[in-house]
Design an enzyme around this catalytic site. Structure first.
Site: not given
Ligand code: QAP
Ligand code: CO
Length: 188
Positions: A51, A103, A145-146
């Protein structure tokens, strides 16, 4: 301290597979440190190396960081629990859960994704030492996810064709509009 640029869909680097880390050195420490800076700054709860344009099998996660906190100070007070996963692989999966995922590379969208409920993972730490972890809940979802990212996969790939199409259109339209705006400014 360095905040890196987070690549967003449809950047092709997000479709590339990360290579296993072989050297556990200061370069790796720097990558991980910059990834945490970038993740906490966003703020987010997880970030994979591709990313930020680095094709190494590294993920950072902090499911205890309160990303909804008003400001950086209140988020930190809520807790910080940085976790590093190098060369992580899922050894065993059980059950299934639906989780509303977002994400940082697909900003502004979140959708329910089906994941395994409980996973057992093997991974290395910054020193290259092997670890095993059995986990469920948010950490298990974040890890899946990661690890998808490190295989070149995004959560939108796991949605129905219709939902994925809608998100793609909106993201591409937004990109087109900001391009038009910047072109306009240049011509002024
Ligand atoms: C992955 O996701 C994840 O759309 C990390 O506008 C997903 O940190 C981990 C984010 C599901 C656990 C459960 C997304 C911030 C952050 C957005 C994130 C945004 C601002 C996503
Ligand atoms: Co992601």
């Amino acid at each position: 301290m360095a905040i890196l640029e987070i690549l967003t869909f449809p950047n092709p680097v997000l479709r590339q597979k990360a290579l296993p880390v072989v050297d556990f050195n200061t370069a790796l420490e720097k990558i991980v440190s910059d990834m945490f800076d970038t993740m906490y700054d966003a703020p987010g709860v997880g970030l994979a190396a591709n990313q930020v344009g680095i094709l190494q099998h590294v993920a950072v996660i902090d499911v205890d960081y309160d990303v909804e906190g008003e400001d950086e100070k209140s988020r930190k007070l809520a807790g910080k629990n940085p976790r590093i996963f190098v060369n992580a692989e899922i050894l065993e999966r059980t059950g299934s859960v639906l989780f509303k995922e977002g994400c940082l590379s697909v900003p502004g969208f979140s959708e329910q994704v089906k994941r395994s409920e409980k996973i057992r993972v093997r991974f290395r730490d910054l020193q290259g030492k092997n670890h095993e972890l059995e986990t469920e809940g948010l950490l298990a979802v974040a890890l899946q996810h990661e690890l998808d990212h490190l295989e070149g996969r995004l959560f939108i790939d796991r949605l129905s064709e219709v939902k994925r199409g809608l998100i793609k259109n909106k993201l591409l339209k937004h990109r087109h509009e900001s391009f038009e705006r910047s072109r306009f400014r240049v011509e002024l």
